[in-house]
Motif scaffolding. Structure first.
Motif, mmCIF file in Angstrom:
data_model
loop_
_atom_site.group_PDB
_atom_site.id
_atom_site.type_symbol
_atom_site.label_atom_id
_atom_site.label_comp_id
_atom_site.label_asym_id
_atom_site.label_seq_id
_atom_site.Cartn_x
_atom_site.Cartn_y
_atom_site.Cartn_z
ATOM 1 N N ARG A 162 2.772 -2.453 5.105
ATOM 2 C CA ARG A 162 3.526 -1.606 6.177
ATOM 3 C C ARG A 162 3.872 -0.106 5.600
ATOM 4 N NH1 ARG A 162 8.591 -4.728 8.257
ATOM 5 N NH2 ARG A 162 8.909 -2.612 9.171
ATOM 6 N N LYS A 163 3.905 -0.006 4.177
ATOM 7 C CA LYS A 163 4.367 1.260 3.435
ATOM 8 C C LYS A 163 3.582 2.222 3.872
ATOM 9 C CE LYS A 163 1.813 1.019 -0.824
ATOM 10 N NZ LYS A 163 2.005 1.151 -2.164
ATOM 11 N N ARG A 164 3.933 3.449 3.863
ATOM 12 C CA ARG A 164 3.152 4.687 4.126
ATOM 13 C C ARG A 164 2.516 5.392 2.783
ATOM 14 N NH1 ARG A 164 2.878 2.525 8.344
ATOM 15 N NH2 ARG A 164 3.636 3.295 10.327
ATOM 16 N N LEU A 197 11.416 3.341 -5.669
ATOM 17 C CA LEU A 197 12.087 3.792 -4.366
ATOM 18 C C LEU A 197 13.548 3.895 -4.622
ATOM 19 C CD1 LEU A 197 10.106 1.604 -1.969
ATOM 20 C CD2 LEU A 197 9.616 3.998 -2.455
ATOM 21 N N TYR A 217 5.352 -5.647 2.373
ATOM 22 C CA TYR A 217 5.861 -4.380 2.003
ATOM 23 C C TYR A 217 4.473 -3.391 1.875
ATOM 24 C CZ TYR A 217 7.141 -0.075 -0.573
ATOM 25 O OH TYR A 217 7.140 1.102 -0.931
ATOM 26 N N ASN A 218 3.296 -3.888 1.254
ATOM 27 C CA ASN A 218 2.180 -3.066 0.885
ATOM 28 C C ASN A 218 1.488 -2.722 2.258
ATOM 29 O OD1 ASN A 218 2.535 -2.523 -1.899
ATOM 30 N ND2 ASN A 218 1.797 -4.603 -2.488
ATOM 31 N N VAL A 267 11.389 0.357 4.689
ATOM 32 C CA VAL A 267 10.521 -0.927 4.885
ATOM 33 C C VAL A 267 10.825 -2.061 3.761
ATOM 34 C CG1 VAL A 267 8.073 -1.553 4.794
ATOM 35 C CG2 VAL A 267 8.817 0.576 6.056
ATOM 36 N N ALA A 268 10.939 -1.590 2.542
ATOM 37 C CA ALA A 268 11.213 -2.588 1.321
ATOM 38 C C ALA A 268 12.483 -3.372 1.889
ATOM 39 C CB ALA A 268 11.252 -1.711 0.075
ATOM 40 N N TYR A 274 11.342 6.281 3.926
ATOM 41 C CA TYR A 274 10.801 5.433 4.954
ATOM 42 C C TYR A 274 10.338 4.067 4.033
ATOM 43 C CZ TYR A 274 7.469 3.512 8.306
ATOM 44 O OH TYR A 274 6.922 2.712 9.099
ATOM 45 N N ASN A 275 9.496 4.301 2.967
ATOM 46 C CA ASN A 275 9.068 3.140 2.198
ATOM 47 C C ASN A 275 10.296 2.306 1.851
ATOM 48 O OD1 ASN A 275 6.429 3.627 2.900
ATOM 49 N ND2 ASN A 275 6.244 4.749 0.884
ATOM 50 N N ARG A 276 11.353 2.978 1.337
ATOM 51 C CA ARG A 276 12.539 2.287 0.988
ATOM 52 C C ARG A 276 13.219 1.268 2.001
ATOM 53 N NH1 ARG A 276 15.890 6.143 -0.145
ATOM 54 N NH2 ARG A 276 15.004 6.483 -2.246
ATOM 55 N N LYS A 329 9.322 8.719 0.800
ATOM 56 C CA LYS A 329 10.197 7.877 -0.066
ATOM 57 C C LYS A 329 11.165 7.040 0.658
ATOM 58 C CE LYS A 329 11.987 7.686 -4.841
ATOM 59 N NZ LYS A 329 12.288 8.672 -5.870
#
Length: 90
Positions: free
Chosen positions: A15-17, A90, A12-13, A74-75, A70-72, A68
């Motif tokens: 790939r996150k933005r 998130l 996750y770390n 990805v998670a 997008y990152n959710r 937020k």
């Protein structure tokens, strides 16, 4: 935290933005949709010159939520559990 969760968190770390980077790109060159996986919208944004400024003004207020979301997403894709997602804010 189990080893699988640790591995998922590492994925996750990677790939996150980062919101600071996306904000700087948006403010300097108008790049935000492309960073969040929406290349078609980014091209349309450039072709319309940010909706002649109107679309750019709206983006100022919606960019944090888009990052937020997008990152959710990805998670969830990497398999983080709901409690881990909540801990990440998130």
């Amino acid at each position: 935290m189990t080893e699988t969760n640790t591995q998922n968190l590492m994925i996750y770390n990677s790939r996150k933005r980062d919101s600071t980077t996306i904000w700087l790109l948006f403010l300097l060159v108008g790049w935000s949709y492309g960073s969040l996986g929406k290349m078609g919208l980014q091209i349309l944004y450039y072709l319309t010159l940010g909706g002649l400024g109107f679309w750019a003004l709206i983006r100022l207020f919606t960019l944090n939520g888009a990052i937020k979301d997008y990152n959710r997403k990805v998670a969830i894709e990497v398999g983080l559990h709901a409690d881990d997602i909540l801990k990440l804010g998130l």
